[in-house]
Structure formats: structure tokens, C-alpha cells
Design a protein around this motif. Structure first.
Motif, PDB file in Angstrom:
ATOM      1  N   PHE A   1       0.829  -1.202   0.000  1.00 10.59           N
ATOM      2  CA  PHE A   1       0.000   0.000   0.000  1.00 10.59           C
ATOM      3  C   PHE A   1       0.871   1.263   0.000  1.00 10.59           C
ATOM      4  N   GLY A   2       2.190   1.079   0.031  1.00 10.41           N
ATOM      5  CA  GLY A   2       3.106   2.221   0.051  1.00 10.41           C
ATOM      6  C   GLY A   2       4.407   1.859  -0.644  1.00 10.41           C
ATOM      7  N   PHE A   3       5.294   2.834  -0.706  1.00  6.45           N
ATOM      8  CA  PHE A   3       6.643   2.612  -1.223  1.00  6.45           C
ATOM      9  C   PHE A   3       7.625   2.780  -0.068  1.00  6.45           C
ATOM     10  N   PHE A   4       8.560   1.832   0.040  1.00  2.00           N
ATOM     11  CA  PHE A   4       9.649   1.957   1.006  1.00  2.00           C
ATOM     12  C   PHE A   4      10.918   2.061   0.159  1.00  2.00           C
ATOM     13  N   GLY A   5      11.155   3.273  -0.347  1.00  4.54           N
ATOM     14  CA  GLY A   5      12.144   3.436  -1.408  1.00  4.54           C
ATOM     15  C   GLY A   5      13.505   3.894  -0.914  1.00  4.54           C
TER      16      GLY A   5
END
Ligand code: GTP
Ligand code: OAA
Ligand code: MN
Length: 611
Positions: free
Chosen positions: A319-323
Motif C-alpha cells: 500500500f506504500g513505497f519503502f524506497g
């Protein structure tokens, strides 16, 4: 009862789901937290927890004008990345964890960890986070419940997964039929009464443990990334890969993108590159070739199942980006920049500027002064980097302007092409097309890459990283290869995705990247699509089909013909040198190595003229 107590009771929550309640009670009895809170996912809860983190010094609230509702965190310098040497697959039978995983007998591991967990949440609040990876409306929703004693984890999980009361209600509706992965996490830092907490509690002793048969996760000692956000690598890759093996699908370390041609043809592409090797960047690519468009579906994980039409459909469970922060900027990834600038994000181990914004190496507008991730004064003349190489932004996927509408479809998208890629200075050309599924599986199984800062340990060492899944295969990697082969065998070959092998990271003699990468990678996507359509030419080489210099669209590309040729070059001598490494790699698997892969290796050797 006072108002305060009533309020606390509401937070304490609980569930009508007897099995889940019993597990939560059991964990609470073992870890002895001061409070228990059931995470609802409300905005008020986010505000309360982020304020608590600010008060504790873990978070710094960022400049509202630049990054609304966003926070800066610096971890303990010893807790900055996944700890692969502390990661275990505790299958009942050691053989099932295979030669690439750490193993310990599950009962022995549980005894050991129960010792660590005993009283480990003392002085802290234990949070219960109901979550679902993928869609709550999916045919078989992939539920999880993470118990953690870290507010940082609660806040990050809310960004990275669908969490909260809606998920819990669905679990309760399904009752004892609801399958969920119990995921227990503690930073392992109990507090004595009156003891002052540190900004980043963690424990030097770390364990990241998967129990594959029980579909269960126990994590201890780390508060960072894939070690602690248990929906991500632990569940969606390690545990899910075991489910996928048993149920006939694939859980992969892949981005998913939508490519739209100038003729408005739509293609979906999945790509597996090892950690910190370019998935997020490719997923949000801004094409440099006119008329082509990219939209994003996911940047790290793809779950792929065959649809009724025989095609392979991919969904992004996150549900998100952990970039990766360093290197992200307006040129390399303008879409990520827009996403994080909308706020609602957490930045960890980057630099804090004097106007409470964030900065990292590679970002525009280098500040004259900042505070480094280690809390030290930093200027452009400093010898140390301002940000850790594995510093990250954690940001909601729905803020991404180029998020494809299909992200919301629980069925997923039909994949036309799979890219495998690694970080190699030499040997591996810009792009190679496999001959068929088995050859593509061989490319994936022999994928190699230089290690990065995404895991602790040496950086820049070439290792085999099969399907970019070396740290994430939850079972015997030989069986995993066989699973890939079996899926191809059972499928209609004409409907299988075409497999390609790419390398954006080849260097010239001076050590500079030969290929400009980032937006220019759209040229490689275009070539791959034109191969599917039978429109682009290729040269047959011992390792597969590579573009002829004319078939790769290089119009407007600032690159000499010699450099293009060097990027595409297949040097038989370099490949001959690769053979012993592949042989050594395959030897690890003994009789679990699928014969088809040995046949592929023999074929490669014959084509290279190796005895
Ligand atoms: N030279 C070059 N560097 C790239 C390219 N794409 C990405 N990078 C760099 O590689 C690093 C990691 O890129 P990401 O896209 O964040 O990698 P990832 O595969 O998503 O990493 P994880 O989140 O760890 O799984 C960053 O520093 C990027 O700037 C490329 O095409 N060429
Ligand atoms: O899991 C993490 O910490 C970050 C990540 O995506 C990776 O390492 O591939
Ligand atoms: Mn990753």
C-alpha cells in the motif's frame, strides 16, 4: 471510571475472534507490556502516535510547507538494513529450508526466542495491527496481524499495508475460517520503571524468523525496514512464497508497471532486481522516448497467479513505497519526488536540513549545512555521507500521480514480459531475450548482482541472487526453481510472459556507467515489446537474443556508437569466466537442482565452446 480510563479501555480494544484474542493474550502474557492497543488506522491515532514519537525524539516533524504531515527519523547506527545472517527459515525438516537459508529446528528456535521475548515489552505498549496484504475484497484475502512494541512500526505499517479496524472486522466476519499470518515483533528493549527511553530502541541480538509450515513470523531486536515491517519481506515474500509453492502461484520480488505505446497499446511488465538495483526507479519511469507512457502498479512485490484465460496476472500486495532515498531526484525519479512532496511520509536515516526538510546524496539543492543521519554537523565538504546508503522514504502509493487504475483490481494485470536484472560492472549486456520459459528460468536462477547496502555486510561483491529472491525464498531454492519450471510446463506457452535479462549497471574502462539508465531504460522496454510483437531484430548469441544496434531506439540518445556497442556486447571470454561460478552455484543444490537447468547450463557451455 474516569474519562481517561474509558479512553484507554477503548484503545485497548479486543476482538470477537477467539483464536486471535487467544494469541494476543498469550503474547501479552509472555512479553508483559504495560498497555495493549488495537490499531484502528484512524487519523486521530496517526496524530497521537506521531506526536508520541516526536516527544520521544524518534521523530522530527518536518517543515509543514515542504513536507506536510511528514517525519524524519534516524535509527540506531547498528540497525540500518535487513540482517540476512540473522534471518532463518525454521521449517520442520532442514532440507526444506535448502542451501541458501539459515535454519534451526523450529522448537529449538521457539525456546530460544521465548527466552528473549519473556518480559521484552515491559514498560512499553503492545500494539496489535490487523492488516491485509493485497485487497480485503480478494477472493482469498491475505490477512496478517502484527504485534509490535514499536510506534515507528505502527506508523510505517499504516503507510505500507492496508491496516486497521476494517480489516479486523472482516477477519471477525469470516470467523475461524479467516486465515491470518501471526507476525510477532519486538525491538527487544524493555524499560524499567523510570528508565529513560532511547530514540531508537533495538537489541544487538537480532532474529528474523519464518516458520513456513505454521505460516508464522517471529522477529526480534530490529526496528528497521524488512526486519520489522513484517507484512513486507517476511510475509509477502518468505511466507507467501511457501503458500505459492503449495498452491501453484508465484510470490516475487518484482515491480509491476504499465507501458502504453504511442498507438495506445497497453502492456504490463514485471521486473525482479535485487534490493537497491532499480525496481522503484523503473516502476515510476518517465520515458524519454516520445509517445510512450509508464504508469505504476508496484515497486517491490508481485503476487502472480494464472487467470482463467491462461495468462499470468500480477497484483501488488503493498500500500506504500519503502524506497531507497540516495540517488532519488527530479531527474532520476520525478514521480517519486512528487509522491513524497505531498507529505504523509516517514524518512529514515537521511539528512535533516536547517529548515527541517530532508536531503540526501544525489538530491538537488545541496544545503550548505545539515545534520547527518548520525546527528552530526554536515557540510558539502564533510568526508562522511549525510545519509546512510540504505536510507529510505516511506510514502503512500495512492499519492503517486502515475498510479495505474488497475492497482485497485484484485484480479491484477496480465503480464506480457518479465525482466530479471542485476548490478554487474561487466559481462552482462544491457538486455538479452530468453528463448523460452525454461531458458528464462535459467537466466533467473543464475542471476548475479553486486551486493548493496540494503542488507548488512560487504557491498559490491558479486553473488548469485536467483530471481532477486536469494534473501526471500521461504523454502529450498532448488524446489523453487522446479516450481518455476512446473508452472511453465503446465501453462499454454503462447500465453506465458517472455523473459528478459537486463543490466543497467555495466561500466566502461574508466568505471563510468555505459548506459545512462533511468528514463532511458524506456528504450529497452520498447525493444522488448517490439520483440513480443515480432517487430524488432535481434542477434542470436550464446546467452540469448540481444538487440542489433539498429533495433534499439537510440534516437536523441547522447551516446557514441562505440558505447552502445559496448553496452550490448556479449564477450564469450567474459561468459566463459562466468561458467565456473554458475557451476559452483548449481553444485549447492545437489539433487534438488532441476535437470532442465543443468541441460540449459550444458547448452550454454556448448555454445561457448567450454568443455
Ligand atoms: N546507474 C543507474 N542507477 C540506477 C538505475 N535505476 C536505479 N538506480 C540506482 O539504484 C539505486 C536503487 O534503486 P531503487 O530503484 O530504489 O532500487 P530497488 O530495486 O527498488 O530497491 P529495494 O527497495 O531495496 O528493493 C538508487 O541509488 C538508484 O539511483 C539505472 O537505471 N541506472
Ligand atoms: O526490506 C527492506 O528493508 C527494503 C527492501 O525493499 C529490500 O531490501 O529489498
Ligand atoms: Mn525490495
Amino acid at each position: 471510571m474516569t474519562t481517561e480510563a474509558t479512553h484507554t479501555d477503548q484503545r485497548a480494544g479486543g476482538t470477537t475472534h477467539a483464536g486471535l484474542q487467544a494469541w494476543v493474550d498469550e503474547v501479552a502474557a509472555m512479553t508483559t507490556p504495560d498497555h495493549i492497543e488495537w490499531v484502528t488506522g484512524s487519523d486521530a491515532e496517526w496524530t497521537r502516535l506521531t506526536e508520541k514519537l516526536v516527544e520521544a525524539g524518534t521523530f522530527v516533524r518536518l517543515n509543514e510547507e515542504k513536507k506536510p504531515n511528514s517525519f524524519y527519523a534516524a535509527s540506531d547506527p547498528t540497525d540500518v538494513a535487513r540482517v540476512e545472517d540473522r534471518t532463518y527459515i525454521c521449517s520442520v525438516d532442514e532440507k526444506d529450508s535448502g542451501p541458501t537459508n539459515n535454519w534451526m529446528d523450529p522448537n529449538e528456535m521457539k525456546d530460544l526466542m521465548r527466552g528473549l521475548y519473556a518480559g521484552c515489552m515491559k514498560g512499553r505498549t503492545m500494539y496489535v495491527i490487523p492488516f491485509v496484504m493485497g485487497h480485503v475484497e480478494a477472493e482469498n484475502p491475505m490477512f496478517g496481524v502484527e504485534i509490535t512494541d514499536s510506534e515507528y512500526v505502527v506508523v510505517s505499517m499504516r503507510v505500507m499495508a492496508r491496516t486497521g479496524v476494517n480489516v479486523l472486522r472482516r477477519i471477525e466476519e469470516l470467523g475461524e475460517n479467516a486465515k491470518y499470518v501471526p507476525a510477532l515483533h519486538s525491538v527487544g528493549a524493555p524499560l524499567e520503571p523510570g528508565q529513560q527511553d532511547v530514540k531508537w530502541p533495538c537489541n544487538p541480538e537480532k532474529y528474523i524468523v519464518q516458520f513456513p509450515e505454521e505460516r508464522m513470523i517471529w522477529s526480534y531486536g530490529s526496528g528497521y525496514g524488512g526486519n520489522a515491517l513484517l507484512g513486507k519481506k517476511c510475509y509477502s515474500l518468505r511466507i507467501a512464497s511457501v503458500m505459492a509453492r503449495d498452491e501453484g502461484w508465484l510470490a516475487e520480488h518484482m515491480l509491476i508497471l504499465k507501458l502504453i505505446s504511442p498507438e495506445q497499446q497497453v502492456y504490463y511488465i514485471a521486473a525482479a532486481f535485487p534490493s537497491a538495483c532499480g525496481k522503484t526507479n523503473l516502476a515510476m519511469l518517465a520515458p524519454t522516448i516520445p509517445g510512450w507512457k509508464v504508469e505504476t502498479l508496484g515497486d517491490d512485490i508481485a503476487w502472480m497467479r494464472f487467470g482463467e484465460d491462461g495468462r499470468l496476472y500480477a497484483v501488488n500486495p503493498e500500500f506504500g513505497f519503502f524506497g531507497v532515498a540516495p540517488g532519488t531526484n527530479e531527474h532520476t525519479n520525478p514521480n517519486a519526488m512528487k509522491t513524497i512532496n505531498k507529505g504523509n511520509s516517514v524518512f529514515t536515516n537521511v539528512a535533516l536540513t536547517d529548515d527541517t526538510d530532508i536531503w540526501w546524496e544525489g538530491l538537488e539543492n545541496t544545503p550548505a549545512h545539515a545534520t547527518s543521519w548520525k546527528g552530526q554537523d554536515w557540510t558539502p565538504d564533510s568526508e562522511e555521507l549525510s545519509s546512510h546508503a540504505n536510507s529510505r522514504y516511506c510514502t503512500p502509493i495512492e499519492q503517486c500521480d502515475i498510479l495505474a487504475d488497475e492497482y485497485y483490481d484484485p484480479k491484477g494485470v496480465p503480464i506480457s514480459a518479465i525482466f530479471f536484472g542485476g548490478r554487474r560492472k561487466t559481462t552482462v549486456p544491457l538486455v538479452t531475450e530468453s528463448r523460452d520459459w525454461i531458458h528464462g528460468t535459467f537466466m533467473g536462477a543464475t542471476l548475479s548482482s553486486e551486493t548493496t547496502a540494503a542488507a548488512t555486510g560487504a557491498v559490491g561483491v558479486v553473488r548469485r541472487d536467483p530471481m532477486a529472491m536469494l534473501p526471500f525464498i521461504g523454502y529450498n531454492a532448488g524446489d523453487y526453481f522446479q516450481h518455476w519450471i512446473n508452472l511453465g510446463k503446465d501453462a499454454d506457452a503462447s500465453k506465458l510472459p517472455k523473459i528478459f535479462y537486463v543490466n543497467w549497471f555495466r561500466r566502461d574502462e574508466e568505471g563510468a556507467f555505459l548506459w545512462p539508465g533511468f528514463g532511458e531504460n524506456s528504450r529497452v522496454l520498447k525493444w522488448a515489446i517490439e520483440r513480443l510483437e515480432g517487430k524488432a531484430a535481434a542477434v542470436e548469441t550464446p546467452i540469448g537474443h540481444v538487440p542489433t544496434p539498429e533495433s534499439l531506439d537510440t534516437s536523441g540518445l547522447d551516446m557514441s556508437d562505440a558505447d552502445i556497442a559496448a553496452a550490448l556486447k556479449v564477450d564469450p571470454e567474459e561468459w566463459k569466466a562466468e561458467i565456473p561460478q554458475i557451476e559452483e552455484w548449481f553444485a549447492k543444490f545437489g539433487d534438488t537442482l532441476p535437470t532442465q537447468l543443468q541441460v540449459e547450463l550444458d547448452g550454454l557451455k556448448a555454445r561457448l565452446g567450454v568443455e
